[in-house]
Design an enzyme around this catalytic site. Structure first.
Site, PDB file in Angstrom:
ATOM      1  N   PRO A   9       0.782  -1.227   0.000  1.00 35.08           N
ATOM      2  CA  PRO A   9       0.000   0.000   0.000  1.00 35.08           C
ATOM      3  C   PRO A   9       0.818   1.283   0.000  1.00 35.08           C
ATOM      4  CG  PRO A   9      -0.142  -1.111   2.121  1.00 35.08           C
ATOM      5  CD  PRO A   9       0.502  -2.071   1.169  1.00 35.08           C
ATOM      6  N   ASN A  10       0.317   2.233  -0.747  1.00 36.25           N
ATOM      7  CA  ASN A  10       0.854   3.605  -0.842  1.00 36.25           C
ATOM      8  C   ASN A  10       2.150   3.714  -1.639  1.00 36.25           C
ATOM      9  OD1 ASN A  10      -1.230   4.841   0.820  1.00 36.25           O
ATOM     10  ND2 ASN A  10      -0.316   3.683   2.495  1.00 36.25           N
ATOM     11  N   ARG A  17       4.187  11.035  -1.978  1.00 34.65           N
ATOM     12  CA  ARG A  17       4.136  10.836  -0.529  1.00 34.65           C
ATOM     13  C   ARG A  17       5.485  11.160   0.128  1.00 34.65           C
ATOM     14  NH1 ARG A  17       4.787   4.403   0.968  1.00 34.65           N
ATOM     15  NH2 ARG A  17       4.174   5.220   3.001  1.00 34.65           N
ATOM     16  N   TYR A  22      10.910   9.146   1.149  1.00 33.55           N
ATOM     17  CA  TYR A  22      10.904   8.191   0.034  1.00 33.55           C
ATOM     18  C   TYR A  22      11.461   8.749  -1.277  1.00 33.55           C
ATOM     19  CZ  TYR A  22       7.974   5.680   3.339  1.00 33.55           C
ATOM     20  OH  TYR A  22       7.510   5.043   4.463  1.00 33.55           O
ATOM     21  N   ASN A  74       8.095  -5.623  -1.087  1.00 38.91           N
ATOM     22  CA  ASN A  74       8.020  -4.510  -0.141  1.00 38.91           C
ATOM     23  C   ASN A  74       6.557  -4.443   0.311  1.00 38.91           C
ATOM     24  OD1 ASN A  74       7.913  -2.169   1.297  1.00 38.91           O
ATOM     25  ND2 ASN A  74       9.011  -0.913  -0.210  1.00 38.91           N
ATOM     26  N   ALA A  77       3.262  -0.841   4.667  1.00 40.88           N
ATOM     27  CA  ALA A  77       2.728  -0.851   6.039  1.00 40.88           C
ATOM     28  C   ALA A  77       2.298  -2.246   6.488  1.00 40.88           C
ATOM     29  CB  ALA A  77       1.557   0.120   6.148  1.00 40.88           C
ATOM     30  N   GLU A  98      12.891  -9.299   1.309  1.00 46.47           N
ATOM     31  CA  GLU A  98      12.123  -8.153   1.804  1.00 46.47           C
ATOM     32  C   GLU A  98      12.915  -6.878   1.526  1.00 46.47           C
ATOM     33  OE1 GLU A  98      12.120  -8.125   6.082  1.00 46.47           O
ATOM     34  OE2 GLU A  98      10.458  -6.689   6.214  1.00 46.47           O
ATOM     35  N   HIS A 100      12.847  -2.546   1.830  1.00 48.39           N
ATOM     36  CA  HIS A 100      12.236  -1.283   2.255  1.00 48.39           C
ATOM     37  C   HIS A 100      13.079  -0.145   1.729  1.00 48.39           C
ATOM     38  CE1 HIS A 100       9.426  -3.342   4.788  1.00 48.39           C
ATOM     39  NE2 HIS A 100      10.426  -4.083   5.244  1.00 48.39           N
ATOM     40  N   ARG A 107      13.374   4.124  12.389  1.00 49.14           N
ATOM     41  CA  ARG A 107      12.104   4.867  12.429  1.00 49.14           C
ATOM     42  C   ARG A 107      11.281   4.499  13.680  1.00 49.14           C
ATOM     43  NH1 ARG A 107       9.457   4.819   6.647  1.00 49.14           N
ATOM     44  NH2 ARG A 107       8.203   6.459   7.668  1.00 49.14           N
TER      45      ARG A 107
HETATM   46  C1  DQA Z   1       8.305   1.058   3.662  1.00 50.38           C
HETATM   47  C2  DQA Z   1       8.417   1.253   5.185  1.00 50.38           C
HETATM   48  C3  DQA Z   1       7.080   0.996   5.854  1.00 50.38           C
HETATM   49  O1  DQA Z   1       7.196   1.154   7.272  1.00 50.38           O
HETATM   50  C4  DQA Z   1       6.036   1.984   5.353  1.00 50.38           C
HETATM   51  O2  DQA Z   1       4.784   1.703   5.918  1.00 50.38           O
HETATM   52  C5  DQA Z   1       5.971   2.040   3.864  1.00 50.38           C
HETATM   53  C6  DQA Z   1       7.197   1.914   3.075  1.00 50.38           C
HETATM   54  C7  DQA Z   1       9.614   1.421   2.932  1.00 50.38           C
HETATM   55  O3  DQA Z   1       9.739   1.050   1.765  1.00 50.38           O
HETATM   56  O4  DQA Z   1      10.485   2.077   3.502  1.00 50.38           O
HETATM   57  O5  DQA Z   1       4.901   2.273   3.291  1.00 50.38           O
HETATM   58  O6  DQA Z   1       8.044  -0.309   3.409  1.00 50.38           O
END
Ligand code: DQA
Length: 148
Positions: A9-10, A17, A22, A74, A77, A98, A100, A107
């Site tokens: 998501p997002n 964002r 990011y 990835n 959230a 995985e 990120h 964080r």
């Molecule tokens: C994320 C880190 C997550 O905590 C966050 O909710 C994201 C992006 C990252 O790529 O740094 O949406 O996965």
């Protein structure tokens, strides 16, 4: 080799964002980079993004049946909340990395747990888009080693 690159998501909002976290590059830029890396390394790649947990679970399950040999994920959230995604990764038992974009270890407390990570062979964080490249090449190397 066939790799699935999965984004939660997002991540479709990249470039819009929280740019301080990011960056300015867009989701489309990310997809283009992933496709370029795939081409250069003779990887067949599918890139999928969803804001819905169940859709991500469905896509992971599909990977078991469509010849996918590795997953770069990835979960965004859902990393920190989703036992369903963890279980799906375990169910298909494909090698998964995985990724990120940000360094989640630096964080908020609620980002310190990763469910999905418990089913992954490797975690890469804080390297931006390059984390996807590292993840794909890691899976490629793993497959090559297995084939030797
Ligand atoms: C994320 C880190 C997550 O905590 C966050 O909710 C994201 C992006 C990252 O790529 O740094 O949406 O996965």
């Amino acid at each position: 080799m066939k790799i699935l690159v999965l984004n939660g998501p997002n991540l479709n909002m990249l470039g819009i964002r929280e740019k301080n976290i990011y960056g300015n590059d867009t989701y489309e830029d990310l997809v283009n980079l992933v496709q370029k890396i795939a081409k250069e390394n003779h990887i067949e790649v599918e890139v999928y993004q969803s804001n819905h947990e169940g859709a991500l679970v469905d896509r992971i399950q599909q990977a078991y049946f469509d010849g996918t040999e590795g997953i770069v994920i990835n979960p965004a959230a859902y990393t920190h909340t989703s036992v369903a995604i963890l279980d799906a990764l375990k169910a298909v038992s494909l090698p998964a990395v995985e990724v990120h974009l940000s360094d989640v270890s630096q964080r908020e407390d609620f980002r310190q747990i990763s469910y999905a990570g418990k089913a992954c062979v490797k975690t890469i964080m804080g390297k931006g888009f390059l984390g996807y490249q590292e993840g794909m090449l890691f899976l490629l190397e793993m497959a090559d080693r297995k084939g030797e």
